[in-house]
Write a protein that holds these residues in place. Structure first.
Motif, mmCIF file in Angstrom:
data_model
loop_
_atom_site.group_PDB
_atom_site.id
_atom_site.type_symbol
_atom_site.label_atom_id
_atom_site.label_comp_id
_atom_site.label_asym_id
_atom_site.label_seq_id
_atom_site.Cartn_x
_atom_site.Cartn_y
_atom_site.Cartn_z
ATOM 1 N N MET A 1 0.839 -1.182 0.000
ATOM 2 C CA MET A 1 0.000 0.000 0.000
ATOM 3 C C MET A 1 0.885 1.246 0.000
ATOM 4 S SD MET A 1 -2.930 1.384 2.674
ATOM 5 C CE MET A 1 -3.978 -0.028 2.553
ATOM 6 N N LEU A 2 0.449 2.260 -0.730
ATOM 7 C CA LEU A 2 1.136 3.546 -0.752
ATOM 8 C C LEU A 2 1.265 4.073 0.675
ATOM 9 C CD1 LEU A 2 1.533 4.398 -3.702
ATOM 10 C CD2 LEU A 2 -0.054 6.247 -3.304
ATOM 11 N N LYS A 3 2.338 4.788 0.953
ATOM 12 C CA LYS A 3 2.513 5.343 2.301
ATOM 13 C C LYS A 3 2.974 6.796 2.208
ATOM 14 C CE LYS A 3 7.014 3.047 2.605
ATOM 15 N NZ LYS A 3 7.126 2.990 1.165
ATOM 16 N N ALA A 4 2.949 7.471 3.341
ATOM 17 C CA ALA A 4 3.405 8.865 3.391
ATOM 18 C C ALA A 4 4.811 8.944 2.812
ATOM 19 C CB ALA A 4 3.374 9.374 4.823
ATOM 20 N N TYR A 114 -11.890 -12.989 1.657
ATOM 21 C CA TYR A 114 -12.043 -12.675 0.235
ATOM 22 C C TYR A 114 -11.166 -11.473 -0.101
ATOM 23 C CZ TYR A 114 -15.036 -8.990 2.081
ATOM 24 O OH TYR A 114 -15.506 -7.904 2.779
ATOM 25 N N MET A 115 -10.991 -11.207 -1.381
ATOM 26 C CA MET A 115 -10.222 -10.049 -1.833
ATOM 27 C C MET A 115 -11.191 -8.892 -2.092
ATOM 28 S SD MET A 115 -7.082 -10.946 -1.733
ATOM 29 C CE MET A 115 -6.208 -9.675 -2.659
ATOM 30 N N GLY A 116 -10.768 -7.694 -1.713
ATOM 31 C CA GLY A 116 -11.612 -6.531 -1.940
ATOM 32 C C GLY A 116 -10.872 -5.241 -1.656
ATOM 33 N N ILE A 117 -11.568 -4.139 -1.851
ATOM 34 C CA ILE A 117 -10.994 -2.817 -1.606
ATOM 35 C C ILE A 117 -11.041 -2.522 -0.113
ATOM 36 C CG2 ILE A 117 -11.296 -0.326 -1.956
ATOM 37 C CD1 ILE A 117 -12.466 -0.992 -4.715
ATOM 38 N N VAL A 118 -9.895 -2.150 0.418
ATOM 39 C CA VAL A 118 -9.807 -1.729 1.811
ATOM 40 C C VAL A 118 -10.071 -0.215 1.822
ATOM 41 C CG1 VAL A 118 -8.303 -1.534 3.820
ATOM 42 C CG2 VAL A 118 -8.138 -3.534 2.327
ATOM 43 N N ARG A 119 -11.102 0.203 2.552
ATOM 44 C CA ARG A 119 -11.468 1.618 2.625
ATOM 45 C C ARG A 119 -10.276 2.427 3.143
ATOM 46 N NH1 ARG A 119 -16.400 3.023 2.687
ATOM 47 N NH2 ARG A 119 -17.064 1.036 3.566
ATOM 48 N N THR A 120 -9.732 3.274 2.278
ATOM 49 C CA THR A 120 -8.522 4.031 2.606
ATOM 50 C C THR A 120 -8.592 5.408 1.952
ATOM 51 O OG1 THR A 120 -7.331 1.911 2.423
ATOM 52 C CG2 THR A 120 -5.988 3.897 2.638
ATOM 53 N N THR A 121 -8.044 6.408 2.646
ATOM 54 C CA THR A 121 -7.970 7.767 2.113
ATOM 55 C C THR A 121 -6.508 8.196 2.073
ATOM 56 O OG1 THR A 121 -10.149 8.309 3.018
ATOM 57 C CG2 THR A 121 -8.711 10.168 2.480
ATOM 58 N N VAL A 133 -1.877 8.931 5.121
ATOM 59 C CA VAL A 133 -2.761 7.833 4.728
ATOM 60 C C VAL A 133 -3.691 7.580 5.907
ATOM 61 C CG1 VAL A 133 -2.913 5.399 4.068
ATOM 62 C CG2 VAL A 133 -0.971 6.772 3.290
ATOM 63 N N ILE A 134 -4.988 7.601 5.629
ATOM 64 C CA ILE A 134 -5.973 7.284 6.671
ATOM 65 C C ILE A 134 -6.474 5.877 6.359
ATOM 66 C CG2 ILE A 134 -8.138 7.941 7.784
ATOM 67 C CD1 ILE A 134 -7.626 10.819 6.671
ATOM 68 N N ASP A 135 -6.012 4.898 7.147
ATOM 69 C CA ASP A 135 -6.398 3.513 6.888
ATOM 70 C C ASP A 135 -7.504 3.030 7.819
ATOM 71 O OD1 ASP A 135 -4.821 3.381 9.141
ATOM 72 O OD2 ASP A 135 -3.439 1.878 8.351
ATOM 73 N N LYS A 136 -7.834 3.851 8.787
ATOM 74 C CA LYS A 136 -8.966 3.518 9.666
ATOM 75 C C LYS A 136 -10.005 4.620 9.489
ATOM 76 C CE LYS A 136 -6.515 0.656 13.009
ATOM 77 N NZ LYS A 136 -5.721 0.089 12.017
ATOM 78 N N VAL A 137 -10.606 4.619 8.306
ATOM 79 C CA VAL A 137 -11.579 5.654 7.951
ATOM 80 C C VAL A 137 -12.853 5.460 8.767
ATOM 81 C CG1 VAL A 137 -12.986 6.612 6.076
ATOM 82 C CG2 VAL A 137 -10.654 5.820 5.598
ATOM 83 N N ALA A 142 -15.346 11.227 8.020
ATOM 84 C CA ALA A 142 -14.316 11.199 6.967
ATOM 85 C C ALA A 142 -13.708 12.573 6.711
ATOM 86 C CB ALA A 142 -14.900 10.617 5.683
ATOM 87 N N ALA A 143 -14.534 13.608 6.591
ATOM 88 C CA ALA A 143 -14.019 14.953 6.333
ATOM 89 C C ALA A 143 -13.188 15.464 7.508
ATOM 90 C CB ALA A 143 -15.165 15.915 6.022
#
Length: 149
Positions: A1-4, A114-121, A133-137, A142-143
């Motif tokens: 995953m992309l990081k700061a 299963y494989m899926g999108i992990v909610r991340t900002t 990176v906000i990984d615990k949205v 969110a805002a």
């Protein structure tokens, strides 16, 4: 995953209108890229609407927003129209952008894997560098999560 510290990946995708949106469109701008598992599902709707409701605050802080999921252009159009989002949502059906950001991962729900999108900002500065990176949205906040330093 992309990081700061990582650079904004080069990408292009179709928005809810079927128009191409590219990472280069945001050069020199602060950008928030948020990934959500599926359009029109309860938690994703709460998150997207929270960002929409607080859009003017995010804009005042200098942010442009871009939502991305693996839904079709048609589903994104429906989602966008239904809630009148002031930002684009990208249809990444082949998951190219999703893979570049590293948010396609193994998930577990009710004991099922299963494989899926992990909610991340991801938050990028004007130079295209990921500053956070906000990984615990928290979908209802969110805002506020984006605006906190």
């Amino acid at each position: 995953m992309l990081k700061a510290g990582d650079k904004l990946p080069t990408f292009s995708g179709l928005n809810q209108e079927g128009e191409t949106v590219k990472s280069s469109d945001f050069k020199g701008k602060k950008l928030v890229v948020f990934f959500y598992p599926q359009a029109n599902t309860p938690t994703c709707t709460v998150e997207a609407c929270n960002l929409s409701d607080n859009y003017s605050e995010l804009e005042k802080a200098g942010y442009k927003l871009l939502g991305i999921s693996a839904d079709s252009v048609k589903k994104q159009k429906n989602f966008h129209t239904k809630y009148s989002f002031p930002y684009d949502v990208i249809a990444d059906e082949n998951r190219e952008i999703i893979q570049k950001f590293g948010v396609w991962q193994e998930k577990k729900t009710f004991g099922k894997t299963y494989m899926g999108i992990v909610r991340t900002t991801f938050i990028f500065d004007e130079d295209g560098i990921c500053v956070r990176v906000i990984d615990k949205v928290k979908s209802k906040e969110a805002a506020a999560q984006i605006l906190e330093n």
